[in-house]
Design an enzyme around this catalytic site. Sequence first.
Site, PDB file in Angstrom:
ATOM      1  NE  ARG A  98      40.093  31.399  44.400  1.00 24.63           N
ATOM      2  CZ  ARG A  98      40.556  31.799  43.218  1.00 24.63           C
ATOM      3  NH1 ARG A  98      40.015  32.859  42.608  1.00 24.63           N
ATOM      4  NH2 ARG A  98      41.550  31.165  42.626  1.00 24.63           N
ATOM      5  CG  HIS A 167      40.710  38.744  43.794  1.00 23.69           C
ATOM      6  ND1 HIS A 167      40.112  39.205  42.647  1.00 23.69           N
ATOM      7  CD2 HIS A 167      41.933  38.311  43.401  1.00 23.69           C
ATOM      8  CE1 HIS A 167      40.925  39.068  41.627  1.00 23.69           C
ATOM      9  NE2 HIS A 167      42.032  38.533  42.047  1.00 23.69           N
ATOM     10  CD  GLU A 275      42.774  41.704  43.395  1.00 19.89           C
ATOM     11  OE1 GLU A 275      43.577  40.952  43.993  1.00 19.89           O
ATOM     12  OE2 GLU A 275      42.730  41.806  42.149  1.00 19.89           O
TER      13      GLU A 275
HETATM   14  O1  TA6 Z   1      44.733  39.723  41.780  1.00 17.84           O
HETATM   15  C1  TA6 Z   1      45.124  39.697  40.421  1.00 17.84           C
HETATM   16  C2  TA6 Z   1      45.389  38.251  40.020  1.00 17.84           C
HETATM   17  O2  TA6 Z   1      46.423  37.706  40.804  1.00 17.84           O
HETATM   18  C3  TA6 Z   1      45.704  38.227  38.521  1.00 17.84           C
HETATM   19  O3  TA6 Z   1      47.065  37.968  38.284  1.00 17.84           O
HETATM   20  C4  TA6 Z   1      44.769  37.125  37.986  1.00 17.84           C
HETATM   21  O4  TA6 Z   1      45.383  35.867  38.051  1.00 17.84           O
HETATM   22  C5  TA6 Z   1      43.598  37.259  38.964  1.00 17.84           C
HETATM   23  O5  TA6 Z   1      44.215  37.447  40.227  1.00 17.84           O
HETATM   24  C6  TA6 Z   1      42.574  36.152  38.921  1.00 17.84           C
HETATM   25  O6  TA6 Z   1      43.068  34.994  39.499  1.00 17.84           O
HETATM   26  P1  TA6 Z   1      42.130  33.659  39.459  1.00 17.84           P
HETATM   27  O7  TA6 Z   1      42.898  32.596  40.161  1.00 17.84           O
HETATM   28  O8  TA6 Z   1      40.841  34.004  40.168  1.00 17.84           O
HETATM   29  O9  TA6 Z   1      41.877  33.408  37.997  1.00 17.84           O
END
Ligand code: TA6
Length: 301
Positions: A98, A167, A275
């Site tokens: 990312r 995501h 997602e």
């Molecule tokens: O996909 C959901 C998740 O795993 C949540 O638990 C939260 O942590 C979100 O992703 C965002 O993750 P990040 O690392 O982008 O803050």
Amino acid sequence: MELTALNRSFGKLGAIAFSMSPLGGPIVRLRSQGNEALIALQGGHVLSWTCGGIERLWLSPVSQLDTGKAVRGGIPVCWPWFGPHPFDETKAAHGFVRTRRWEVASTEATTETVKLVLAYETGMTDLAIWPQEAEVRLTVQLDAGLALSLGTSNLGDVPFIMTQALHTYFAVSDVSCTMVEGLDGLSYIDKVDGGIHKSQKGAVAIEGEVDRIYLGDTSRLALVDQGTGALPARRLGITSRGSKSAVVWNPSVDKTRRLGDMGSDEAWRRMLCIETTNAGDDLVRLAPGDDFVLSVRYLPG
Ligand code: TA6
């Protein structure tokens, strides 16, 4: 490669243009059928997608590029693991690509569709984090809808197992009047309730913090936004391939405050993550020389 060279090599008049984003990094703008998408070279990160004159993605108003931190919102590419690292909690969640600079592999434009391919090949700096040789390629196709394909190639001589996600943060009128269809009857891991397995009944409504990994046939979903007095109702079809899981996530107010990069304590009301993943029990094993593609297509209506 700098912007002038990128436009010379990959730009397509009126369809594909590279520029410096006000967020602080290079982006590419795609235009097709009156629709538009903006993608950052950092992370192969789709930042914006307007379709039918409506912005379909949510992006934190405090997002910045090239800060070494992942952008909050749009469509983050989580690779080569989804969520916490499988056995080393010191490593960043959702993999490491990312925040890497991806290269432009190719572009294509016809009267009907525009296509961009970005690629990232693991290098020496990544070996300490993930000791594999691999390439990940993101194909973004813009036309009446938006399609993404995330392809992984194992370039090494040993197999590896990975998880991953597109995501996607969707913009909604108000999450309290938004539902997700297509998950009825599926089992899910409820990360807000100790990771216990539950069964989905009917459409997914969002009440409080929701963080669920659904397992099974998640290939045909829909975001159904019933709209508010001020904002119109809208429906978005979400069809995927290469996935046997999906995540639905909304942080609600407490986690929004803890994250600290959503732009406001109330930001959670205007977004919903649906997602497209290989997550939970849905693991991908790649032998040397193997390829794997995870893809999704979004289409309004
Ligand atoms: O996909 C959901 C998740 O795993 C949540 O638990 C939260 O942590 C979100 O992703 C965002 O993750 P990040 O690392 O982008 O803050």
